[in-house]
Motif scaffolding. Structure first.
Motif, PDB file in Angstrom:
ATOM      1  N   GLY A 235       0.754  -1.209  -0.161  1.00 22.60           N
ATOM      2  CA  GLY A 235       0.038   0.111  -0.096  1.00 22.60           C
ATOM      3  C   GLY A 235       1.048   1.305   0.012  1.00 22.60           C
ATOM      4  O   GLY A 235       0.500   2.335  -0.786  1.00 22.60           O
ATOM      5  N   TYR A 236       1.854   1.272   0.756  1.00 25.99           N
ATOM      6  CA  TYR A 236       2.633   2.525   0.870  1.00 25.99           C
ATOM      7  C   TYR A 236       3.406   2.789  -0.417  1.00 25.99           C
ATOM      8  O   TYR A 236       3.253   3.701  -1.027  1.00 25.99           O
TER       9      TYR A 236
ATOM     10  N   ASN B  21       2.597   1.569  -3.505  1.00 23.39           N
ATOM     11  CA  ASN B  21       1.496   1.834  -4.775  1.00 23.39           C
ATOM     12  C   ASN B  21       0.899   3.419  -4.267  1.00 23.39           C
ATOM     13  O   ASN B  21       0.523   4.024  -5.464  1.00 23.39           O
ATOM     14  N   ASN B  22       0.924   3.818  -3.378  1.00 19.46           N
ATOM     15  CA  ASN B  22       0.254   5.252  -3.155  1.00 19.46           C
ATOM     16  C   ASN B  22       1.414   6.306  -2.957  1.00 19.46           C
ATOM     17  O   ASN B  22       0.714   7.451  -2.796  1.00 19.46           O
TER      18      ASN B  22
ATOM     19  N   ASP C  22       3.727   9.140  -4.207  1.00 24.53           N
ATOM     20  CA  ASP C  22       3.682   9.749  -5.473  1.00 24.53           C
ATOM     21  C   ASP C  22       5.033  10.909  -5.215  1.00 24.53           C
ATOM     22  O   ASP C  22       4.752  11.873  -4.675  1.00 24.53           O
TER      23      ASP C  22
ATOM     24  N   ALA D 274       1.068   8.036   2.180  1.00 21.96           N
ATOM     25  CA  ALA D 274       1.118   6.914   1.689  1.00 21.96           C
ATOM     26  C   ALA D 274       1.348   5.702   2.778  1.00 21.96           C
ATOM     27  O   ALA D 274       0.512   4.793   2.701  1.00 21.96           O
TER      28      ALA D 274
ATOM     29  N   ASP E 109      -2.390   5.143   4.012  1.00 22.90           N
ATOM     30  CA  ASP E 109      -3.139   4.416   3.067  1.00 22.90           C
ATOM     31  C   ASP E 109      -2.594   2.758   3.400  1.00 22.90           C
ATOM     32  O   ASP E 109      -3.522   2.078   3.212  1.00 22.90           O
TER      33      ASP E 109
END
Length: 537
Positions: free
Chosen positions: A436-437, A439-440, A442, A476, A479
């Motif tokens: 999750g970290y 993938n989120n 940016d 992130a 998330d």
């Protein structure tokens, strides 16, 4: 603890006290030393979680490496727990206890000298080997050296130490980190292990049962290989990708090897763990529940300690104290549970506890970067109360569902369920958090490759970069936390459903006992039940 063999041993194999001609046993000192050794290895499972942010900054460990640093210990511990107990029974519990403490202390000393995450992972696995040697030897030493009239009290003290050590370890590490680095957690291990080892040599008597059946080496190797392949694939999945053939192939391989372990054990005369025992639905419900409960608990601790320190900015001590509301709810719930079970039966309090665990994790899955501490408490209270309600009946049923001759099986299975659940929880929660970290996250365009790599590896690395990178990384991470804690809520609900189904229309305890004892039907008629005491862990 003994080899997990459902057949009762012949009478006279279990010593009631020290051999004739030896010096008198000082039972108070034996209890203190064994509990000190137990506390050292149990606290090491959870205590390092408090030091993860400091460790990540110093060693530049990525999120996947952090999961391995914690889980290498639990995985080695769980995989070797049963064969280590059998070796102690055969060759001497005092010998195994001392050897385990030496391994544990030596690995801790080496851990203070390294700054390499990979070396630290290997050393944590070495500590897990030492812990697996120590833990079963402590309980077996108590049950084999204490007189019958003192044994129950001694085992209750052992149980209390086993239950409290994780929380005490977290608090002690938080205190140490106020003044020193993450290495102080390993130095604490050294001090405790050295004192316990010296006491073992001075005061703990030797006890062994050389007439034990041969160790099931094949079963032990299959169990270790299957668990290693499964956990390795889960932890490495965010790095390689869940769709990568090595990830899916590793998971399938691990499950296949564990299935082979089951078939192997069914054919053994003296199995390490007889799968037929799980036909007893109370035993099966307790084992599943303990495994999934501690999967949620250790996974929660792994994620929460990073959230409190890296996202909220708490100090290590503040973070450790911050999870105490969970213990404040757990203790009274644990004391209340026996009265509830006596009044309304076993099934409803047990399943209600697991539903409360799921509710607590669902609340915690709503945490944000700027959430007030009150929301943390709102999740910790039902999580702790649910653990207290579910833990007592689950632990009790693992042992009470079996006849007296199989009490050593219940004690060993309880320990194994806890450690296996912890290893899987850290692997799964850590993997979901890491995915999750990443993938989120940016990252801004034009960021230097070295800074981008550090930020992508872990939140601690992003904090070192600072600025908008650190701010975005905290978002992130949260998330990833949402996904990990939501998964934890799902695991707890699955546990509630499984327990409710297994306990539905459960036959009488006598029928369950007879069914559990069926694998031992071929035992000689002269065999007598073991007098081994058991301790819920």
């Amino acid at each position: 603890m003994r080899t997990v063999d459902p057949r009762p041993r012949a009478a006279g194999k279990h010593p009631a006290g020290p051999p004739a001609g030896t010096r008198p046993v000082r039972h108070g000192l034996v209890l203190f030393i064994t509990c000190l050794a137990l506390g050292a290895v149990v606290s090491a499972m959870a205590s390092l979680n408090v030091a993860l942010p400091d460790l990540a900054r110093d060693t530049h460990a990525g999120q996947t490496q952090l999961a391995w640093v914690v889980d290498a210990y639990s995985l080695a511990f769980a995989a070797l727990l049963l064969p280590a107990g059998a070796l102690g029974d055969r060759f001497g519990r005092r010998l195994l206890l001392f050897a385990g403490l030496v391994v544990f202390a030596g690995g801790s000393v080496l851990a203070t000298l390294t700054r390499s995450p990979d070396q630290l992972i290997a050393l944590r696995a070495l500590l897990g080997v030492g812990g697996a040697m120590v833990m079963p030897a402590t309980l077996s030493t108590i049950t084999s050296t204490f007189p019958r009239e003192q044994r129950t009290r001694a085992v209750s003290v052992w149980t209390a130490v086993a239950a409290a050590s994780a929380v005490v370890g977290v608090l002690c590490t938080g205190l140490l980190l106020q003044e020193w680095s993450w290495r102080s957690a390993f130095l604490l291990n050294v001090v405790l292990a050295v004192v316990a080892a010296a006491g073992t040599l001075a005061f703990v008597p030797e006890s062994a049962e050389p007439g034990q059946p041969r160790l099931d080496v094949g079963g032990a190797l299959l169990a270790v290989a299957g668990l290693l392949a499964l956990v390795y694939s889960v932890i490495e999945a965010p790095t390689r990708g869940w769709g990568d053939p090595r990830t899916s192939g590793g998971i399938v391989l691990g499950l296949a090897v564990l299935a082979g372990f089951t078939l192997w054990e069914l054919r053994r005369e003296h199995p390490l763990l007889d799968p037929r025992l799980f036909r007893n639905r109370r035993f099966a419900a307790g084992s599943v529940s303990v495994t999934l409960q501690f999967m949620v608990f250790f996974g929660f601790i792994f994620v929460a300690m990073q959230y409190l320190q890296l996202v909220r900015g708490d100090s290590p001590l503040t973070a450790a104290v911050g999870v105490l509301p969970m213990a404040a709810a757990l203790v009274p719930a644990t004391r209340l549970t026996p009265r509830l079970v006596a009044r309304i039966g076993l099934r409803r309090p047990w399943t209600a506890g697991l539903v409360l665990v799921a509710a607590g994790m669902a609340v915690l899955s709503r945490l944000a970067v700027d959430s007030p501490y009150g929301l943390v408490v709102a999740g910790l209270l039902p999580l702790g109360a649910g653990m207290g309600l579910a833990m007592t009946p689950a632990t009790t049923e693992i042992t009470d569902a079996l006849p007296r001759a199989l009490q050593n099986v219940g004690s060993a299975m309880n320990d194994l369920s806890r450690e296996l659940g912890g290893a899987l929880g850290i692997a799964i929660f850590g993997s979901v958090l890491s995915a999750g970290y990443r993938n989120n996250l940016d990252l801004p365009a034009g960021l230097p490759p070295k800074a981008a790599g550090a930020a992508h590896a872990s939140l601690a690395g992003a904090e070192a970069v600072g600025g908008t990178v650190a701010r975005d990384a905290r978002g992130a991470f949260v998330d990833g936390l949402h996904q990990a804690f939501a998964a934890g809520a799902g695991v707890a609900l699955v546990a509630a459903v499984v327990v409710a189904l297994l306990l539905r229309r459960v036959p009488s305890r006598q029928a369950e006992t007879a069914d559990a004892a069926e694998p031992s039907a071929a035992a000689p008629e002269s065999a007598a039940p073991s007098e081994t005491a058991t301790a819920p862990h």
